[in-house]
Design a protein around this motif. Structure first.
Motif, PDB file in Angstrom:
ATOM      1  N   PRO A   1       1.131   6.578   3.345  1.00 41.29           N
ATOM      2  CA  PRO A   1       1.410   6.771   1.922  1.00 41.29           C
ATOM      3  C   PRO A   1       0.884   8.125   1.457  1.00 41.29           C
ATOM      4  O   PRO A   1      -0.104   8.640   1.999  1.00 41.29           O
ATOM      5  N   PRO A   2       1.532   8.736   0.469  1.00 40.07           N
ATOM      6  CA  PRO A   2       1.055  10.023  -0.045  1.00 40.07           C
ATOM      7  C   PRO A   2      -0.274   9.872  -0.761  1.00 40.07           C
ATOM      8  O   PRO A   2      -0.701   8.756  -1.092  1.00 40.07           O
ATOM      9  N   GLU A   3      -0.909  10.979  -1.005  1.00 37.87           N
ATOM     10  CA  GLU A   3      -2.191  10.966  -1.698  1.00 37.87           C
ATOM     11  C   GLU A   3      -2.039  10.330  -3.072  1.00 37.87           C
ATOM     12  O   GLU A   3      -1.104  10.625  -3.811  1.00 37.87           O
ATOM     13  N   GLY A   4      -2.960   9.466  -3.413  1.00 42.73           N
ATOM     14  CA  GLY A   4      -2.918   8.796  -4.705  1.00 42.73           C
ATOM     15  C   GLY A   4      -2.280   7.422  -4.668  1.00 42.73           C
ATOM     16  O   GLY A   4      -2.410   6.654  -5.616  1.00 42.73           O
ATOM     17  N   GLU A   5      -1.600   7.105  -3.579  1.00 43.36           N
ATOM     18  CA  GLU A   5      -0.974   5.780  -3.441  1.00 43.36           C
ATOM     19  C   GLU A   5      -1.868   4.907  -2.569  1.00 43.36           C
ATOM     20  O   GLU A   5      -2.195   5.265  -1.441  1.00 43.36           O
ATOM     21  N   LYS A   6      -2.243   3.752  -3.084  1.00 43.81           N
ATOM     22  CA  LYS A   6      -3.188   2.887  -2.393  1.00 43.81           C
ATOM     23  C   LYS A   6      -2.508   1.621  -1.881  1.00 43.81           C
ATOM     24  O   LYS A   6      -1.639   1.058  -2.542  1.00 43.81           O
ATOM     25  N   ILE A   7      -2.902   1.196  -0.706  1.00 44.99           N
ATOM     26  CA  ILE A   7      -2.445  -0.090  -0.175  1.00 44.99           C
ATOM     27  C   ILE A   7      -3.286  -1.187  -0.817  1.00 44.99           C
ATOM     28  O   ILE A   7      -4.510  -1.217  -0.675  1.00 44.99           O
ATOM     29  N   LEU A   8      -2.623  -2.088  -1.527  1.00 51.06           N
ATOM     30  CA  LEU A   8      -3.329  -3.150  -2.245  1.00 51.06           C
ATOM     31  C   LEU A   8      -3.370  -4.464  -1.471  1.00 51.06           C
ATOM     32  O   LEU A   8      -4.317  -5.250  -1.633  1.00 51.06           O
TER      33      LEU A   8
ATOM     34  N   ASP B   1      -0.841 -16.797   1.656  1.00 49.26           N
ATOM     35  CA  ASP B   1      -1.623 -16.493   0.445  1.00 49.26           C
ATOM     36  C   ASP B   1      -0.714 -15.950  -0.649  1.00 49.26           C
ATOM     37  O   ASP B   1      -0.981 -14.906  -1.241  1.00 49.26           O
ATOM     38  N   SER B   2       0.371 -16.675  -0.905  1.00 50.88           N
ATOM     39  CA  SER B   2       1.383 -16.182  -1.839  1.00 50.88           C
ATOM     40  C   SER B   2       0.854 -16.020  -3.263  1.00 50.88           C
ATOM     41  O   SER B   2       1.264 -15.099  -3.975  1.00 50.88           O
ATOM     42  N   GLU B   3      -0.050 -16.906  -3.689  1.00 48.61           N
ATOM     43  CA  GLU B   3      -0.581 -16.793  -5.050  1.00 48.61           C
ATOM     44  C   GLU B   3      -1.369 -15.497  -5.217  1.00 48.61           C
ATOM     45  O   GLU B   3      -1.256 -14.810  -6.228  1.00 48.61           O
ATOM     46  N   LYS B   4      -2.162 -15.163  -4.219  1.00 51.71           N
ATOM     47  CA  LYS B   4      -2.929 -13.920  -4.266  1.00 51.71           C
ATOM     48  C   LYS B   4      -1.992 -12.717  -4.274  1.00 51.71           C
ATOM     49  O   LYS B   4      -2.168 -11.775  -5.071  1.00 51.71           O
ATOM     50  N   ALA B   5      -0.993 -12.736  -3.399  1.00 53.56           N
ATOM     51  CA  ALA B   5      -0.050 -11.630  -3.322  1.00 53.56           C
ATOM     52  C   ALA B   5       0.736 -11.479  -4.618  1.00 53.56           C
ATOM     53  O   ALA B   5       0.968 -10.358  -5.095  1.00 53.56           O
ATOM     54  N   ALA B   6       1.150 -12.602  -5.221  1.00 51.47           N
ATOM     55  CA  ALA B   6       1.902 -12.548  -6.472  1.00 51.47           C
ATOM     56  C   ALA B   6       1.055 -11.957  -7.592  1.00 51.47           C
ATOM     57  O   ALA B   6       1.541 -11.166  -8.409  1.00 51.47           O
ATOM     58  N   GLY B   7      -0.214 -12.326  -7.635  1.00 53.02           N
ATOM     59  CA  GLY B   7      -1.099 -11.768  -8.654  1.00 53.02           C
ATOM     60  C   GLY B   7      -1.310 -10.278  -8.489  1.00 53.02           C
ATOM     61  O   GLY B   7      -1.289  -9.515  -9.464  1.00 53.02           O
ATOM     62  N   ILE B   8      -1.503  -9.843  -7.245  1.00 55.26           N
ATOM     63  CA  ILE B   8      -1.680  -8.412  -6.979  1.00 55.26           C
ATOM     64  C   ILE B   8      -0.419  -7.639  -7.339  1.00 55.26           C
ATOM     65  O   ILE B   8      -0.475  -6.558  -7.940  1.00 55.26           O
ATOM     66  N   LEU B   9       0.741  -8.191  -6.987  1.00 56.58           N
ATOM     67  CA  LEU B   9       2.000  -7.521  -7.298  1.00 56.58           C
ATOM     68  C   LEU B   9       2.218  -7.427  -8.801  1.00 56.58           C
ATOM     69  O   LEU B   9       2.642  -6.386  -9.312  1.00 56.58           O
ATOM     70  N   ALA B  10       1.927  -8.505  -9.521  1.00 53.95           N
ATOM     71  CA  ALA B  10       2.097  -8.485 -10.977  1.00 53.95           C
ATOM     72  C   ALA B  10       1.203  -7.425 -11.622  1.00 53.95           C
ATOM     73  O   ALA B  10       1.640  -6.664 -12.498  1.00 53.95           O
ATOM     74  N   ASP B  11      -0.043  -7.354 -11.191  1.00 47.49           N
ATOM     75  CA  ASP B  11      -0.968  -6.352 -11.734  1.00 47.49           C
ATOM     76  C   ASP B  11      -0.506  -4.936 -11.389  1.00 47.49           C
ATOM     77  O   ASP B  11      -0.596  -4.021 -12.220  1.00 47.49           O
ATOM     78  N   ALA B  12      -0.015  -4.754 -10.153  1.00 49.07           N
ATOM     79  CA  ALA B  12       0.428  -3.426  -9.733  1.00 49.07           C
ATOM     80  C   ALA B  12       1.656  -2.972 -10.514  1.00 49.07           C
ATOM     81  O   ALA B  12       1.756  -1.811 -10.921  1.00 49.07           O
ATOM     82  N   LEU B  13       2.607  -3.891 -10.722  1.00 54.10           N
ATOM     83  CA  LEU B  13       3.798  -3.548 -11.505  1.00 54.10           C
ATOM     84  C   LEU B  13       3.430  -3.188 -12.945  1.00 54.10           C
ATOM     85  O   LEU B  13       3.937  -2.223 -13.509  1.00 54.10           O
ATOM     86  N   THR B  14       2.529  -3.977 -13.530  1.00 52.12           N
ATOM     87  CA  THR B  14       2.093  -3.703 -14.907  1.00 52.12           C
ATOM     88  C   THR B  14       1.400  -2.353 -14.998  1.00 52.12           C
ATOM     89  O   THR B  14       1.677  -1.552 -15.901  1.00 52.12           O
TER      90      THR B  14
ATOM     91  N   VAL C   1       5.835  -7.715   8.639  1.00 56.25           N
ATOM     92  CA  VAL C   1       4.681  -7.343   7.822  1.00 56.25           C
ATOM     93  C   VAL C   1       5.178  -6.925   6.437  1.00 56.25           C
ATOM     94  O   VAL C   1       6.139  -6.166   6.321  1.00 56.25           O
ATOM     95  N   PHE C   2       4.534  -7.434   5.410  1.00 60.74           N
ATOM     96  CA  PHE C   2       4.833  -7.053   4.035  1.00 60.74           C
ATOM     97  C   PHE C   2       3.650  -6.267   3.469  1.00 60.74           C
ATOM     98  O   PHE C   2       2.499  -6.631   3.706  1.00 60.74           O
ATOM     99  N   THR C   3       3.951  -5.202   2.737  1.00 57.14           N
ATOM    100  CA  THR C   3       2.909  -4.345   2.180  1.00 57.14           C
ATOM    101  C   THR C   3       3.164  -4.112   0.697  1.00 57.14           C
ATOM    102  O   THR C   3       4.295  -3.799   0.305  1.00 57.14           O
ATOM    103  N   ILE C   4       2.136  -4.275  -0.103  1.00 58.39           N
ATOM    104  CA  ILE C   4       2.189  -3.930  -1.527  1.00 58.39           C
ATOM    105  C   ILE C   4       1.243  -2.760  -1.744  1.00 58.39           C
ATOM    106  O   ILE C   4       0.065  -2.840  -1.404  1.00 58.39           O
ATOM    107  N   THR C   5       1.776  -1.668  -2.278  1.00 56.89           N
ATOM    108  CA  THR C   5       0.942  -0.526  -2.626  1.00 56.89           C
ATOM    109  C   THR C   5       0.918  -0.383  -4.142  1.00 56.89           C
ATOM    110  O   THR C   5       1.506  -1.192  -4.874  1.00 56.89           O
TER     111      THR C   5
END
Length: 255
Positions: A22-29, A182-195, A104-108
């Motif tokens: 990922p480029p600088e400033g983009e974090k793997i969540l 761990d879908s609940e955890k992933a869904a929460g992280i994705l929702a926060d990241a999108l917001t 593998v699924f990745t949320i950044t």
């Protein structure tokens, strides 16, 4: 991670599940993989196929008894289906296991990346600017699915997404991170990241910094992204420079 005879098929990846750093400033969540059981039951329908063969065997036994055969003869007649059922269920189970190991699924902080495939590994890059919304459904098996609704005009072919496509969304296919333990955890992280992405970038900024949803074409060295990860604030050029001299992408969104 897929391995064959001690060889890591994805050893070329700089980071597991990602074709490029990922480029600088983009974090793997978050990173995760589908569960074997969830894929076997809901994508490859192992349970339904087993029930189907069980019904066929009961039907064959009943038919033989009705025709005057004894119990032993009826059981022998039905047992002919056992090898067919074993091969069919075994193959479906094997495919589910292989997909669970190789996906593998990745949320950044800026996108979702889905890497999957067996003979032809693929990576789908889904920038948040091209994602209209996300859902979440948890199942009794303990895992859950997270479908991603793409913005209007963005489209990836259903067959290119399978088995990670939302069922029955053929006209407007939706990528889906499926069977996550761990879908609940992933869904929460994705929702926060999108917001956070919407709040920090704004609609105009997100449109400028994003890349189109694009499906990667597998190369001889493994998964290769059709468009590189853009630097923050730079608009992508559809991956033309990175694909010069190579075949075009397997699929790209239709406009």
């Amino acid at each position: 991670m897929s391995k064959s005879h001690g060889h890591d098929d994805f050893a070329f990846e700089p980071i597991r599940g990602l074709p490029e750093r990922p480029p600088e400033g983009e974090k793997i969540l978050w990173q995760g993989a589908p569960s074997f059981k969830g894929l076997a039951v809901r994508s490859f329908h192992v349970r339904k196929v087993a029930i189907y063969f069980a019904v066929l065997m009961v039907w064959r036994i009943a038919e033989a008894l009705h025709g005057g055969a004894g119990v032993g003869e009826a059981l022998i007649a039905a047992s002919g289906l056992i090898p067919v059922a074993a091969v069919g269920i075994g193959l479906l189970t094997l495919f589910a296991w292989l997909y669970a190991r190789s996906s593998v699924f990745t949320i950044t902080s800026r996108r979702v990346v889905m890497r999957f495939g067996l003979a032809l590994p693929m990576a789908i890059n889904l920038p948040f600017a091209r994602v209209e919304g996300a859902g979440h459904r948890r199942y009794g098996t303990g895992d859950g699915d997270i479908p991603l609704a793409l913005a209007k005009g963005e489209r990836i072919a259903y067959l290119h997404l399978w088995p990670f496509a939302r069922p029955w969304r053929l006209k407007q296919p939706e990528p889906m991170m499926k069977a996550l333990p761990d879908s609940e955890k992933a869904a929460g992280i994705l929702a926060d990241a999108l917001t956070a992405f919407v709040e920090s970038e704004g609609e105009a900024g997100a449109e400028k910094a994003s890349t189109p949803v694009r499906l990667a074409r597998p190369s001889t060295g493994g998964v290769r992204a059709t468009a590189p990860f853009p630097k923050r604030g730079e608009a992508a050029e559809g991956g033309e420079s990175s694909n010069r001299g190579r075949s075009p992408a397997v699929a790209s969104p239709s406009r």
